[in-house]
Write a protein that holds these residues in place. Structure first.
Motif, short mmCIF file in Angstrom:
data_model
loop_
_atom_site.label_atom_id
_atom_site.label_comp_id
_atom_site.label_asym_id
_atom_site.label_seq_id
_atom_site.Cartn_x
_atom_site.Cartn_y
_atom_site.Cartn_z
N PRO A 23 0.78 -1.24 0.00
CA PRO A 23 0.00 0.00 0.00
C PRO A 23 0.81 1.29 0.00
O PRO A 23 0.28 2.34 -0.34
CB PRO A 23 -0.80 -0.10 1.29
CG PRO A 23 0.04 -0.94 2.19
CD PRO A 23 0.71 -1.93 1.27
N PHE A 24 2.08 1.23 0.36
CA PHE A 24 2.91 2.43 0.43
C PHE A 24 4.15 2.22 -0.43
O PHE A 24 5.27 2.08 0.08
CB PHE A 24 3.30 2.73 1.89
CG PHE A 24 2.16 2.61 2.86
CD1 PHE A 24 1.03 3.40 2.72
CD2 PHE A 24 2.22 1.72 3.92
CE1 PHE A 24 -0.04 3.30 3.62
CE2 PHE A 24 1.18 1.61 4.82
CZ PHE A 24 0.04 2.39 4.67
N GLU A 51 6.16 4.00 -2.33
CA GLU A 51 7.32 4.89 -2.21
C GLU A 51 8.10 4.58 -0.93
O GLU A 51 9.32 4.53 -0.92
CB GLU A 51 6.89 6.36 -2.23
CG GLU A 51 6.26 6.80 -3.54
CD GLU A 51 4.76 6.48 -3.61
OE1 GLU A 51 4.12 6.21 -2.56
OE2 GLU A 51 4.23 6.45 -4.73
N ALA A 52 7.37 4.39 0.17
CA ALA A 52 8.01 4.08 1.45
C ALA A 52 8.70 2.71 1.39
O ALA A 52 9.81 2.55 1.90
CB ALA A 52 6.98 4.10 2.58
N VAL A 83 8.55 -0.01 7.08
CA VAL A 83 7.17 -0.38 6.75
C VAL A 83 6.93 -1.74 7.39
O VAL A 83 7.68 -2.69 7.17
CB VAL A 83 6.93 -0.45 5.23
CG1 VAL A 83 5.51 -0.90 4.93
CG2 VAL A 83 7.21 0.91 4.60
N GLU A 121 2.68 8.65 10.58
CA GLU A 121 2.53 7.30 10.02
C GLU A 121 1.36 7.23 9.04
O GLU A 121 0.34 7.88 9.22
CB GLU A 121 2.30 6.27 11.14
CG GLU A 121 3.50 6.05 12.01
CD GLU A 121 3.71 7.14 13.06
OE1 GLU A 121 4.76 7.13 13.70
OE2 GLU A 121 2.84 8.01 13.22
N GLN A 122 1.55 6.41 8.02
CA GLN A 122 0.46 6.03 7.13
C GLN A 122 -0.01 4.66 7.60
O GLN A 122 0.81 3.80 7.93
CB GLN A 122 0.95 5.90 5.69
CG GLN A 122 1.47 7.17 5.08
CD GLN A 122 1.92 6.90 3.66
OE1 GLN A 122 1.10 6.88 2.75
NE2 GLN A 122 3.20 6.66 3.48
N TYR A 155 -1.15 -2.51 7.88
CA TYR A 155 0.07 -2.02 7.26
C TYR A 155 0.38 -0.65 7.87
O TYR A 155 -0.50 0.21 7.93
CB TYR A 155 -0.12 -1.84 5.75
CG TYR A 155 -0.48 -3.10 5.00
CD1 TYR A 155 0.50 -3.81 4.31
CD2 TYR A 155 -1.79 -3.57 4.95
CE1 TYR A 155 0.18 -4.95 3.59
CE2 TYR A 155 -2.12 -4.71 4.24
CZ TYR A 155 -1.13 -5.40 3.56
OH TYR A 155 -1.46 -6.52 2.86
N ASP A 195 3.37 2.49 7.84
CA ASP A 195 4.62 3.12 7.40
C ASP A 195 5.07 4.04 8.52
O ASP A 195 4.36 4.96 8.91
CB ASP A 195 4.38 3.92 6.12
CG ASP A 195 5.55 4.82 5.77
OD1 ASP A 195 6.70 4.49 6.14
OD2 ASP A 195 5.32 5.86 5.13
N PRO A 230 7.66 6.57 8.99
CA PRO A 230 8.68 7.35 8.30
C PRO A 230 9.84 7.80 9.20
O PRO A 230 10.95 7.99 8.71
CB PRO A 230 7.92 8.55 7.74
CG PRO A 230 6.68 8.64 8.54
CD PRO A 230 6.36 7.24 8.98
N TRP A 253 8.87 -5.00 6.12
CA TRP A 253 8.65 -5.40 4.73
C TRP A 253 9.75 -6.33 4.22
O TRP A 253 9.46 -7.29 3.50
CB TRP A 253 8.55 -4.16 3.83
CG TRP A 253 7.81 -4.49 2.58
CD1 TRP A 253 8.35 -4.76 1.36
CD2 TRP A 253 6.40 -4.63 2.45
NE1 TRP A 253 7.35 -5.07 0.46
CE2 TRP A 253 6.15 -4.98 1.11
CE3 TRP A 253 5.33 -4.49 3.32
CZ2 TRP A 253 4.86 -5.19 0.62
CZ3 TRP A 253 4.05 -4.69 2.83
CH2 TRP A 253 3.82 -5.05 1.50
#
Length: 175
Positions: free
Chosen positions: A88-89, A91-92, A100, A125-126, A135, A137, A139, A164
């Motif tokens: 889902p992320f 780029e991260a 992640v 966070e995402q 999930y 992320d 950062p 991840w």
């Protein structure tokens, strides 16, 4: 027999267990072709039983034989591959895969409850909940995040997390 990944909660992050002992334990519980991934309790094996049966068997046996009271989460190769395919992320994941994380739960997370929790939090966070996985992320890194405390405060059920990079190793190892 199906290939499974066992993801026990908090092994070698508060509950020490040498990987050789984990392999021996799983073999004695009827798991075949056992191997471990990293030193955090990730184990791969073949077994004809379904996930819920395996989880219950391992929890009971670990308490009795290893004095280890922990929650076990079991996922098949297909489940792990689907989790990784979600990505889902992107780029991260590309920039910092170790920041992640996928949190594994036994039951699907209540989307309304997760929306409420996330809305009450203003960190960087995402977050995305899909089925039995959350999930996240991080950062700025997991250790610096206040998000895990929010999950604890939100009284979510027990879970275990894998970053991840580890998830991809588990996907490959369960083939």
């Amino acid at each position: 027999m199906m290939r499974w990944a066992a993801l026990p909660r908090a092994i070698n992050a508060g509950k020490p267990l040498p990987m050789a002992d984990l392999r021996s334990f799983l073999e004695s519980e009827g798991m075949a072709d056992v191997r471990t991934i990293l030193a955090s309790g990730n184990a791969i094996f073949s077994c004809g039983a379904d996930a819920a049966v395996i989880e219950a068997r391992l929890e009971e046996a670990a308490k009795a034989r290893l004095s280890l009271d922990t929650t076990w989460f079991v996922r098949s190769h297909a489940e792990l591959a689907a989790i990784a395919a979600t990505a889902p992320f992107p780029e991260a994941i590309a920039a910092r895969p170790n920041h992640v994380q996928v949190l594994f739960y036994r039951q699907p997370l209540d989307p309304a409850r997760m929306e409420e929790l996330v809305a009450s939090y203003n960190g960087p966070e995402q977050v995305l909940a899909i089925g039995r996985e959350l999930y996240v992320d991080y950062p700025e890194g997991i250790g610096r995040s206040r998000f895990p405390a929010l999950l604890t405060k939100g009284k979510l059920p027990p879970c275990t997390g894998r970053n991840w990079s580890t998830l991809l190793k588990l996907v490959e190892a369960t083939r």
